[in-house]
Motif scaffolding. Structure first.
Motif, PDB file in Angstrom:
ATOM      1  N   SER A 232      -2.476  -2.759   7.569  1.00  0.00           N
ATOM      2  CA  SER A 232      -1.682  -1.702   6.944  1.00  0.00           C
ATOM      3  C   SER A 232      -2.141  -1.367   5.532  1.00  0.00           C
ATOM      4  N   GLY A 233      -2.945  -2.254   4.944  1.00  0.00           N
ATOM      5  CA  GLY A 233      -3.345  -2.077   3.552  1.00  0.00           C
ATOM      6  C   GLY A 233      -2.564  -2.961   2.601  1.00  0.00           C
ATOM      7  N   ASN A 234      -1.483  -3.566   3.091  1.00  0.00           N
ATOM      8  CA  ASN A 234      -0.744  -4.527   2.271  1.00  0.00           C
ATOM      9  C   ASN A 234      -1.576  -5.800   2.112  1.00  0.00           C
ATOM     10  N   SER A 235      -1.335  -6.525   1.037  1.00  0.00           N
ATOM     11  CA  SER A 235      -2.071  -7.765   0.820  1.00  0.00           C
ATOM     12  C   SER A 235      -1.207  -8.777   0.076  1.00  0.00           C
TER      13      SER A 235
ATOM     14  N   ALA B  95       0.827  -1.210   0.000  1.00  0.00           N
ATOM     15  CA  ALA B  95       0.000   0.000   0.000  1.00  0.00           C
ATOM     16  C   ALA B  95       0.860   1.258   0.000  1.00  0.00           C
ATOM     17  N   SER B  96       1.970   1.234   0.725  1.00  0.00           N
ATOM     18  CA  SER B  96       2.808   2.427   0.847  1.00  0.00           C
ATOM     19  C   SER B  96       3.609   2.707  -0.418  1.00  0.00           C
ATOM     20  N   MET B  97       4.010   1.638  -1.135  1.00  0.00           N
ATOM     21  CA  MET B  97       4.841   1.824  -2.320  1.00  0.00           C
ATOM     22  C   MET B  97       4.049   1.720  -3.617  1.00  0.00           C
ATOM     23  N   ASP B  98       2.779   1.327  -3.519  1.00  0.00           N
ATOM     24  CA  ASP B  98       1.887   1.238  -4.681  1.00  0.00           C
ATOM     25  C   ASP B  98       2.513   0.411  -5.801  1.00  0.00           C
ATOM     26  N   ARG B  99       2.930  -0.817  -5.459  1.00  0.00           N
ATOM     27  CA  ARG B  99       3.504  -1.694  -6.474  1.00  0.00           C
ATOM     28  C   ARG B  99       3.201  -3.139  -6.120  1.00  0.00           C
ATOM     29  N   GLU B 100       3.420  -4.026  -7.119  1.00  0.00           N
ATOM     30  CA  GLU B 100       3.176  -5.446  -6.943  1.00  0.00           C
ATOM     31  C   GLU B 100       4.477  -6.231  -7.115  1.00  0.00           C
ATOM     32  N   LEU B 101       4.622  -7.286  -6.317  1.00  0.00           N
ATOM     33  CA  LEU B 101       5.736  -8.208  -6.446  1.00  0.00           C
ATOM     34  C   LEU B 101       5.154  -9.591  -6.723  1.00  0.00           C
TER      35      LEU B 101
END
Length: 213
Positions: free
Chosen positions: A185-188, A54-60
């Motif tokens: 945190s919004g991360n998923s 969520a903080s970096m607005d990217r996908e891995l």
């Protein structure tokens, strides 16, 4: 800590279907899904993982093979690089491409202990203990199902928002097709599963994943 929480929670949910709730009418029954998912001691297949920050607005993205068993869960990642992560009730074992291993002891970690306690409840059939720790919602249609697990424990709930599983139930075959782990945190982390294979025992090579070298 978050890696610790995410993977141990995933293992708890995969084996979660040991206690029963009920769907209505002609929809897929929760009991049938539970029995189908736990019908074999070992389930393996391929996975694709997508982590969203969520903080970096990217996908891995990563992919590889997985094993779900009573010994624990294994994530054998092939891309973008090789690594093996094995989670048991008390520890996490990471094996690197050179064969070396590192072990994280979770016995003194409160979050890990809470989730491991729930695992023990699943294996012993202690429904009361499981329902004490999680809010559960089950939805279904004629051939598909969805489960939502939300932690009741404040320590776990501070980091983990929910886990959502989806799958199919066609004829006598029940499949787990996807899993979404959402953090506060919004991360998923999203998993897609395919090419499932079922058997009753781990091979010697598979057992080795649960032993540090």
């Amino acid at each position: 800590m978050k890696l610790f929480l995410i993977h141990t929670s995933i293992y708890a949910v995969v084996l979660f279907c040991c206690f029963s709730l009920h769907a209505q009418g002609r929809n897929v029954q929760f009991d049938s899904v539970c029995q189908g998912l736990t019908a074999h001691s070992v389930t393996s297949g391929n996975f694709t993982q997508v982590k969203r920050s969520a903080s970096m607005d990217r996908e891995l993205k990563s992919s590889g093979d997985y094993i779900f068993s009573h010994e624990g869960i294994v994530w054998n990642t092939h891309r973008p690089f090789s690594s093996v992560l094995a989670i048991t009730r008390s520890s996490i074992i990471q094996t690197l491409p050179d064969g070396s291993s590192s072990v994280i002891d979770g016995s003194d970690n409160q979050v890990f202990a809470n989730i491991a306690g729930s695992l023990s409840s699943l294996f012993s059939g202690n429904r009361d203990s499981l329902e004490t720790n999680f809010h559960v919602k089950f939805l279904s249609t004629a051939s598909s199902w969805k489960m939502i697990l939300s932690p009741k424990d404040a320590t776990v709930a501070n980091a983990l928002h929910s886990i959502v599983l989806t799958g199919q139930s066609i004829s006598d075959t029940v499949s787990l097709d996807s899993m979404l782990v959402e953090e506060v945190s919004g991360n998923s982390v999203y998993y897609a599963f395919k090419n499932q294979v079922y058997k009753e025992e781990l091979s010697d090579a598979e057992k080795a994943f649960f032993s540090a070298k």
